[in-house]
Structure formats: structure tokens, C-alpha cells
Design a protein around this motif. Structure first.
Motif, mmCIF file in Angstrom:
data_model
loop_
_atom_site.group_PDB
_atom_site.id
_atom_site.type_symbol
_atom_site.label_atom_id
_atom_site.label_comp_id
_atom_site.label_asym_id
_atom_site.label_seq_id
_atom_site.Cartn_x
_atom_site.Cartn_y
_atom_site.Cartn_z
ATOM 1 N N UNK A 1 0.838 -1.209 0.000
ATOM 2 C CA UNK A 1 0.000 0.000 0.000
ATOM 3 C C UNK A 1 0.864 1.246 0.000
ATOM 4 N N UNK A 2 1.969 1.206 0.761
ATOM 5 C CA UNK A 2 2.898 2.341 0.776
ATOM 6 C C UNK A 2 3.536 2.527 -0.594
ATOM 7 N N UNK A 3 3.890 1.426 -1.234
ATOM 8 C CA UNK A 3 4.484 1.506 -2.573
ATOM 9 C C UNK A 3 3.497 2.105 -3.564
ATOM 10 N N UNK A 4 2.231 1.686 -3.475
ATOM 11 C CA UNK A 4 1.200 2.239 -4.365
ATOM 12 C C UNK A 4 1.033 3.736 -4.134
ATOM 13 N N UNK A 5 1.056 4.140 -2.872
ATOM 14 C CA UNK A 5 0.954 5.566 -2.560
ATOM 15 C C UNK A 5 2.151 6.331 -3.102
ATOM 16 N N UNK A 6 3.326 5.702 -3.031
ATOM 17 C CA UNK A 6 4.509 6.346 -3.585
ATOM 18 C C UNK A 6 4.375 6.559 -5.071
ATOM 19 N N UNK A 7 3.855 5.561 -5.796
ATOM 20 C CA UNK A 7 3.705 5.665 -7.249
ATOM 21 C C UNK A 7 2.732 6.767 -7.637
ATOM 22 N N UNK A 8 1.748 7.024 -6.780
ATOM 23 C CA UNK A 8 0.780 8.086 -7.059
ATOM 24 C C UNK A 8 1.471 9.441 -7.188
ATOM 25 N N UNK A 9 2.583 9.651 -6.456
ATOM 26 C CA UNK A 9 3.324 10.908 -6.573
ATOM 27 C C UNK A 9 3.793 11.158 -8.007
ATOM 28 N N UNK A 10 4.048 10.092 -8.736
ATOM 29 C CA UNK A 10 4.494 10.199 -10.134
ATOM 30 C C UNK A 10 3.322 10.341 -11.107
ATOM 31 N N UNK A 11 2.108 10.218 -10.605
ATOM 32 C CA UNK A 11 0.963 10.163 -11.507
ATOM 33 C C UNK A 11 0.769 8.782 -12.084
ATOM 34 N N UNK A 12 1.341 7.751 -11.409
ATOM 35 C CA UNK A 12 1.224 6.376 -11.877
ATOM 36 C C UNK A 12 0.148 5.679 -11.033
ATOM 37 N N UNK A 13 -0.988 5.333 -11.598
ATOM 38 C CA UNK A 13 -2.043 4.679 -10.827
ATOM 39 C C UNK A 13 -1.723 3.207 -10.561
ATOM 40 N N UNK A 14 -2.394 2.640 -9.567
ATOM 41 C CA UNK A 14 -2.278 1.211 -9.267
ATOM 42 C C UNK A 14 -3.622 0.542 -9.491
ATOM 43 N N UNK A 15 -3.623 -0.536 -10.252
ATOM 44 C CA UNK A 15 -4.838 -1.303 -10.516
ATOM 45 C C UNK A 15 -4.599 -2.713 -9.985
ATOM 46 N N UNK A 16 -5.444 -3.153 -9.071
ATOM 47 C CA UNK A 16 -5.241 -4.426 -8.374
ATOM 48 C C UNK A 16 -6.333 -5.427 -8.732
ATOM 49 N N UNK A 17 -6.007 -6.713 -8.541
ATOM 50 C CA UNK A 17 -6.984 -7.769 -8.805
ATOM 51 C C UNK A 17 -7.703 -8.220 -7.541
ATOM 52 N N UNK A 18 -7.388 -7.578 -6.420
ATOM 53 C CA UNK A 18 -8.049 -7.934 -5.150
ATOM 54 C C UNK A 18 -8.918 -6.776 -4.681
ATOM 55 N N UNK A 19 -9.792 -7.057 -3.743
ATOM 56 C CA UNK A 19 -10.731 -6.058 -3.230
ATOM 57 C C UNK A 19 -10.039 -5.222 -2.164
ATOM 58 N N UNK A 20 -9.395 -4.117 -2.583
ATOM 59 C CA UNK A 20 -8.647 -3.267 -1.659
ATOM 60 C C UNK A 20 -9.312 -1.900 -1.559
ATOM 61 N N UNK A 21 -9.063 -1.181 -0.457
ATOM 62 C CA UNK A 21 -9.567 0.192 -0.368
ATOM 63 C C UNK A 21 -9.001 1.029 -1.523
ATOM 64 N N UNK A 22 -9.850 1.875 -2.089
ATOM 65 C CA UNK A 22 -9.470 2.589 -3.297
ATOM 66 C C UNK A 22 -9.137 4.060 -3.034
ATOM 67 N N UNK A 23 -8.328 4.622 -3.944
ATOM 68 C CA UNK A 23 -8.097 6.065 -3.994
ATOM 69 C C UNK A 23 -8.650 6.536 -5.326
ATOM 70 N N UNK A 24 -9.724 7.304 -5.266
ATOM 71 C CA UNK A 24 -10.359 7.796 -6.486
ATOM 72 C C UNK A 24 -10.557 9.308 -6.393
ATOM 73 N N UNK A 25 -9.487 10.077 -6.368
ATOM 74 C CA UNK A 25 -9.609 11.525 -6.236
ATOM 75 C C UNK A 25 -10.247 12.134 -7.481
ATOM 76 N N UNK A 26 -11.028 13.142 -7.293
ATOM 77 C CA UNK A 26 -11.670 13.815 -8.423
ATOM 78 C C UNK A 26 -11.438 15.308 -8.327
ATOM 79 N N UNK A 27 -11.426 15.954 -9.480
ATOM 80 C CA UNK A 27 -11.342 17.411 -9.503
ATOM 81 C C UNK A 27 -9.938 17.957 -9.542
ATOM 82 N N UNK A 28 -8.994 17.327 -8.835
ATOM 83 C CA UNK A 28 -7.639 17.884 -8.787
ATOM 84 C C UNK A 28 -6.608 16.952 -9.417
ATOM 85 N N UNK A 29 -7.002 15.727 -9.729
ATOM 86 C CA UNK A 29 -6.035 14.747 -10.219
ATOM 87 C C UNK A 29 -6.495 14.171 -11.556
ATOM 88 N N UNK A 30 -5.542 13.645 -12.302
ATOM 89 C CA UNK A 30 -5.831 13.036 -13.591
ATOM 90 C C UNK A 30 -5.666 11.529 -13.547
#
Length: 737
Positions: free
Chosen positions: A267-296
Motif C-alpha cells: 500500500x505504501x508503494x502504491x501511494x509512492x507511485x501516485x506521486x508520479x501520476x502512476x495509478x495502481x490497478x489491483x486484482x483484489x478487493x482493496x480500499x481505493x483512492x479515487x480523487x476527483x477534480x484535482x487529479x488526472x
């Protein structure tokens, strides 16, 4: 955004940082503080830390500074009473985790120096699966594909699929789209890389499936690759973290696929990748980050089915990819271009010094050919036995109202790439020294030689529709037919070579631009003339002329030379005006034939870099394949890092290998007779042309007077050799005033 994902990510960040701090303390007990650390054969230190923080980590002692930064980045733990937005603290924790991962991998190299296999390919038989950080030679070679668009992005896959078959299906879907796949981490001891090996998939840089390492920390190599792209090709200075991250978000299209259970460290690694604008797509049911309005692109998405994960990843990251649907039984795409067909997997082959294998494309009268007609004259694959070696002739006839005879060699060269795009088929060489190997796997799927013609017909139409109306392909496998085709082809080759070789810059009023690399080096403008091929070696004047005909709005635009401002250095008013406009005013002028005075801009895709050696009154050049030291005090990777972002750097200039023996090469500084040093491998590669050009200049043994690394790698070391050989540069006027 879920409070749970923020809690997990921040907790993961604390766990990772604590582990690395403990490991660092133990390393100081085992090694001296001055012990060297880093990734082998790279010029970017620890690239994520260097690019974002500007810190050069070269020794164990140097690790302390980034560790201090990392500890300060960790935010307070999430508490139940805290109702503030969680994204900012989570991103800080993710960045701390990424920095810590890079230090952890540096300690891996220190403590387990033989763990990673320093190569483009794996050595599975000896258990060498993991390739670790890409050497700069590999990075720059592969970086070109991100520049010219042949690689639209990369997928960083962590973990393992439920089965080898599912892993293979996902990866092949990315391969069809020419997307690189970077593999890291494992699930309960099983990695995606191991699953692919079990499924019979060839992995390594050559297939665009790169196994970085077995732990989640090795995912940092993917981010390091992205940041090196920003510095090497984009010219973004180290330490400018905002530009580095924005460059990656807007220009390096990447994303993460998490396969399997996601723990706090993932989860920390996924959060780190978000800094680059690199999304994470998982095959398991994990809590999501779906920001709107300020992110692409900054998303973490869970519970995506394996059948949908490729399309969902591409959609989320905003990639633009195309898939060529070719009616053959094998998969097809650029990702298979580097695939090897080894002896144990070989069904049949042609050429390679064992038989004659010739490729020839010619302009034909459209009335005399039938579009789409593919004929095999002689035995085809079903008529052959395993292990057979056969002669092969590939004869392509094309017709088009806009097609010119000068375009023949350009389209003919496409045979190499297009045949290599077929899964299970390997192609090497060109013209009358080609080599084709066909695997058991391809034959098992039903591949025949007719499929070669199907591919060439479909792809040449697709890629050159502006100039082609008809394409007919004939495949010969009888010796007498192949020999006849070869004789005809060789006569055409001779005519082509003489025509191009005899062209001069004075013969034409129009040069051509090449701005393919501006997506990575915004200020770079390459101007291609008959006597100055493109820096990358892929484009000559005729290639650019053809490209403009094919795509009038593309990167190869005609440039009217205009008034000649300096015939010796090679400067024209029309070129200056174009360069100033194309670089948005960053570069106002440059000279074609000089590295001393206002040389042409250089991008990181150049095949070689020339540098001035004042102490020897000459110049040297070094190509990207050479990894050693040079007399200018810098390796190729360092040179490219310093001036490969689109700068005009007096004393240095990028160029192609072919350009070395063109008549106008550095003629403003004295020309080829100034060349006092180049790597031995480069001398051998261009030996015949060097001999010919030396004779033309009245120095037939020039090649033997040029020093190489066997003589020395400093000016002081090579000077006695130059004096002994009476190198002509020593008697020329001073190279600098």
C-alpha cells in the motif's frame, strides 16, 4: 478516499523505513563508512534520490542524509478522530517508502553483489532471473523507444497471478500493445517472472518483459528508470522534484498492476507511485483512492478481473495505443522484436551464413501486380523437416501513384522489424545477409512462410498508406530462384549506395528536420542533410524525405537552407530560422560541421558523442555500447547525461556512427583527420568505411593511427602513440585559439 487505505499506507511507510534504518546500522558495523555504494554502470547514483533530492549517494556515509529526509517525511499515524483529508500525508509516506526502497536495494548490491545478473537477458539455466537496475547502456538503448513512440509506456507488475496461464495472458496483452512490463515482488514465494518462465515465455529486456527483483523494494527500479528518462532525455536537472514528477506524469505513461494480496508495504508503494501520476490497478478487493477534480491519473483501483485489468489500466492511465490485427496464427507486435529463437526451440532456419537469404523490394507497374497476392514458390514449412536449413528469397513488389524509386530501401528495411514482430520468428541482418529462424512454437500454431507475405502486405499498407496502393509478395525457397533474386537485388543495392554516397549538402536546397525526440528533449532540433545523418543513426536525408511524403505534418519537415552564412562551419539562415522557431527560441543557431563553435544540439538518443581533446590537438568519439573510460574524462553515459537533453555544448556534439565517415564530418574543425581516439569496437564496426575515407583524404592508414582503449584512456597515455604514428592532427593548426 478510504481512511483504511491511508492508515495502511502510512503504517507500511513506517515499517519499511524502520527496516532500512536497522539494515543501514548493521551495514555500518560490517563495512567502512567510506565503502562505495550504488547501482552498477549507471551515472545517476541512486536515481530516485538523486533526481528528486539532488543528493549524490556514493558511499555508506552518504546514505545518512536521505535517511534523515525520509524520517522527516513520515506523517503522524492516522487516528480515528482525525477527519482531515488523508491524501497529502499518505503521499508523503509513500515517497518515504520509495526512498527507503532505493537505499535497501543499494544495500542489496553491497551485501549480495552477485544476486542481480548484469545483462539484458536472463540466464535461467544458472538461476539468474533477476536483472536489477538497468545499466546506462541498456537504459539509453531502450529509452529511444519511449522517445519515438514505439513503446507507449510501461506496466510495473508486482506479485503473482493465480496461475502461470493467467500471468502469460496478461503479459501477452501488454506485448501486443508494445507496452514494457517491469516485474517485481512475489506472493508467498511465487513471482510473476517465475510463472512466465514456467509458461515458456522468454523474459528480459529483449522481449520488453523485465524481471527486476523478487521483493517489493525492487519496484523502485521502475521509478528510477522513469526519473532517468526525465534527466537523460528531458534535460530536467537533478533536484528539481516538481519538474521531475510532472515530467513523468505528462510524458512517461506508466502504471502499476498489483497481483495478489496487498499488505501495508505494498500500500505504501502504491501511494509512492501516485506521486508520479502512476495509478495502481489491483486484482483484489482493496480500499481505493479515487480523487476527483484535482487529479488526472492518481488512482488506486481494486477488484479488477484479470480479463479486464489490461484495458482498465490503459484507460486509467490515459495511454494511446493501437493494435495491428494481422491474419496469421501467431501473436504479432513490436514487443516480440527482441525475441530469440534458440537452438533447442528451433524448427527450421534460412540464411545466417548457412544458406542464401535475400530481401528485395522494388517499384513495379501497378498493372503488373495484384494487391494482396502472396505466393510461395518452393517448399513451405509443412514440407520441411525439423532442423532443416533452406534458402530464402523475399521479393516485395509495390506500386503507388505517390511512390518514388528512392523510397525502395526505406520500405525494404521494414522487413527486419515486421518479420521480428511475429511471435516465435526471429530475423537478423538485411539485404542479402538476412537470417530467419522459425520456432517449434510458431509451427505448432500453424505458421507458414506465406504468413511472412501476409504480414508485409498488411503492415506496409498500414504504415505507408500515403504512398502505396498495391503490394505483392513472392517467397522463394528453391536455390536457383533465390540465386536469381540475389543477383538482381545486388545490382539494385549497388545503385542505391552509390547514389546516396555521392549526394552532398551542396546538391540540395532543402534539408529536413527531425523532432521525434522533442517529447523528451524539448529544445532539441535535429537537422538532417545528405552529409549529416540523424544523431540516432536511424534517419538519413532520403529517409526524412520519404517520411515527409508519407506524413506531411509529422516530425520530418522540409527546411529551406536559405543564405549560407558560413560555408566552413556549415550554417544557413533558413536553418537558423527553423531551429529558433522549433525550439521556441531556446536555440537560435548552430553549425553542422563543428563541435568547437556552436555545435548542433544533442539528445540522449545519439549513437555516439564526439569531444574535443585539446592536449592532443584533436577530437575523440565514443559510442553508447562502450562502457569504459575515455580520454575526455567522461564515459558515454556521463557525456549523454551532461549534454543529451537538447543542449548545444561547445566542445561536444552527438552524431551517428555513419556520420563519422561522411565527408563533412567536423570539417569546420579539420574533419576526420582530427580523430585521435575511438573505442576499438567502433573502429572495427566501421573499418571498411574508415579505410576508404582515409584513403580519400591522403591518409590510407588513418585507422591505424587512431588510438583506442588498448593504448590508453587519458590524453597523457595516448600522446606517445600519436607521436609514434605521426598522427596528422599533431601537425594541424591548434583546435582552439
Amino acid at each position: 478516499m478510504s481512511r483504511l487505505v491511508a492508515f495502511a499506507g502510512i503504517q507500511g511507510g513506517y515499517n519499511i523505513v524502520s527496516k532500512v534504518e536497522g539494515r543501514y546500522k548493521r551495514a555500518l558495523e560490517s563495512f567502512d563508512a567510506t565503502t562505495k555504494v550504488g547501482f552498477p554502470n549507471t551515472a545517476y547514483y541512486l536515481p530516485v534520490i538523486y533526481s528528486l533530492l539532488g543528493l549524490k549517494v556514493e558511499t555508506l556515509e552518504d546514505m545518512k542524509k536521505p535517511l534523515d529526509v525520509i524520517r522527516k517525511l513520515l506523517p503522524p499515524h492516522i487516528k480515528g478522530s482525525n477527519h482531515l483529508p488523508y491524501l497529502g500525508p499518505l503521499l508523503d509516506a509513500g515517497m518515504a517508502a520509495i526512498f527507503a526502497f532505493e537505499l535497501d536495494e543499494a544495500l542489496n548490491y553491497l551485501e549480495k553483489p552477485d544476486f542481480y545478473y548484469v545483462s539484458e537477458e536472463t540466464d535461467i539455466e544458472n538461476g539468474k532471473i533477476w536483472l536489477g537496475a538497468a545499466e546506462d547502456t541498456i537504459f539509453r538503448k531502450r529509452g529511444v523507444e519511449f522517445v519515438d513512440g514505439s513503446a507507449p509506456g510501461f506496466a510495473a507488475i508486482v506479485g503473482a497471478a493465480p496461475s502461470p496461464e493467467i500471468a502469460k495472458t496478461i503479459i501477452e496483452e501488454y506485448q501486443k500493445r508494445s507496452i514494457y512490463v517491469f516485474l517485481a515482488a512475489n506472493q508467498n514465494g511465487t513471482s510473476c517472472a517465475q510463472q512466465l518462465i514456467e509458461a515458456g515465455v522468454d523474459i528480459g529486456w529483449h522481449t520488453k518483459i523485465v524481471p527486476f527483483g523478487p521483493e517489493i523494494s525492487s519496484a523502485v527500479f521502475a521509478l528510477g528508470f522513469a526519473n532517468r528518462v526525465a534527466m537523460a532525455f528531458g534535460g530536467v536537472p537533478a533536484g528539481d522534484y516538481k519538474k521531475i514528477l510532472m515530467y513523468n506524469k505528462n510524458r512517461v505513461f506508466a502504471f502499476v498492476n498489483a497481483l495478489g494480496d496487498v499488505n501495508a508495504e505494498w500500500a505504501a508503494a502504491a501511494a509512492g507511485a501516485v506521486n508520479w501520476g502512476f495509478p495502481t490497478i489491483a486484482d483484489t478487493d482493496i480500499p481505493q483512492i479515487l480523487p476527483t477534480g484535482i487529479c488526472t491519473y492518481e488512482h488506486v483501483i481494486g477488484n479488477i478481473a484479470h480479463d479486464d485489468i489490461v484495458e482498465k489500466s490503459i484507460e486509467t492511465r490515459g495511454l494511446k495505443v493501437t493494435i495491428a490485427q494481422i491474419d496469421i496464427p501467431c501473436s504479432f507486435g513490436p514487443a516480440y522484436e527482441g525475441e530469440r529463437v534458440r537452438g533447442k526451440d528451433l524448427f527450421v532456419q534460412a540464411g545466417g551464413g548457412k544458406t542464401q537469404c535475400t530481401e528485395y523490394l522494388e517499384l513495379a507497374d501497378m498493372k503488373e501486380i495484384d494487391d494482396g497476392k502472396v505466393t510461395v514458390i518452393g517448399p513451405d514449412i509443412p514440407d520441411m523437416k525439423r532442423g532443416e536449413v533452406f534458402p530464402l528469397g523475399i521479393f516485395v513488389q509495390v506500386g503507388g501513384r505517390e511512390f518514388q524509386k528512392d523510397f525502395e530501401p526505406i520500405l525494404e528495411r521494414q522487413t527486419h522489424h515486421l518479420v521480428n514482430y511475429i511471435q516465435g520468428v526471429m530475423h537478423a541482418g538485411q539485404r542479402d545477409i538476412a537470417w530467419v529462424r522459425i520456432s517449434d512454437a510458431a509451427v505448432d500454431k500453424g505458421f507458414t512462410l506465406k504468413d511472412l507475405g501476409v504480414v508485409l502486405h498488411a503492415k506496409l499498407h498500414q504504415d505507408f498508406s500515403a504512398i502505396l496502393d498495391k503490394i505483392q509478395v513472392t517467397i522463394y525457397t528453391k536455390k536457383e530462384d533465390v540465386d536469381k533474386l540475389t543477383a538482381k537485388a545486388r545490382a539494385a543495392y549497388k545503385y542505391r549506395d552509390e547514389r546516396v554516397d555521392k549526394m552532398t549538402d551542396d546538391d540540395v536546397e532543402t534539408f529536413y528536420s527531425c523532432t521525434l525526440c522533442q517529447s523528451f528533449a524539448p529544445n532539441h532540433v535535429c537537422t538532417v542533410s545528405p552529409e549529416r545523418t540523424g544523431l540516432c543513426g536511424a534517419y538519413n536525408w532520403m529517409d526524412c524525405k520519404a517520411a515527409y511524403q508519407i506524413n506531411p505534418t509529422g516530425p520530418n519537415q522540409p527546411i529551406e537552407k536559405g543564405e549560407c552564412l558560413d560555408p566552413k562551419l556549415g550554417q544557413w539562415k533558413g536553418v537558423n530560422e527553423f531551429v529558433s522557431k522549433a525550439s521556441r527560441g531556446a536555440v537560435t543557431h548552430y553549425n553542422f560541421y563543428s563541435l568547437v563553435q556552436d555545435p548542433m544540439t544533442t539528445c540522449g538518443c545519439c549513437e555516439a558523442i564526439a569531444a574535443m581533446l585539446p592536449g592532443c590537438n584533436g577530437v575523440m568519439t565514443v559510442h553508447r555500447e562502450y562502457t569504459g573510460e575515455t580520454p575526455c574524462g567522461m564515459k558515454f553515459t556521463t557525456l549523454a547525461g551532461v549534454m543529451g537533453g537538447g543542449a548545444s555544448s561547445p566542445g561536444f556534439v552527438g552524431h551517428s556512427k555513419y556520420n563519422i565517415t561522411q565527408r563533412k564530418f567536423l570539417v569546420g574543425d579539420g574533419g576526420l583527420l582530427r580523430m585521435v581516439w575511438m573505442p576499438k569496437s567502433l573502429k572495427e564496426e566501421i573499418r571498411e568505411r574508415l579505410l576508404k575515407r582515409g584513403a580519400e583524404m591522403g591518409c590510407p592508414d588513418l585507422i591505424d593511427r587512431i588510438a583506442d582503449e588498448t593504448v590508453g584512456v587519458t590524453e597523457e597515455e595516448i600522446m606517445p602513440f600519436l607521436k609514434e604514428k605521426k598522427h596528422p592532427a599533431l601537425d594541424m593548426e591548434p583546435i582552439v585559439g
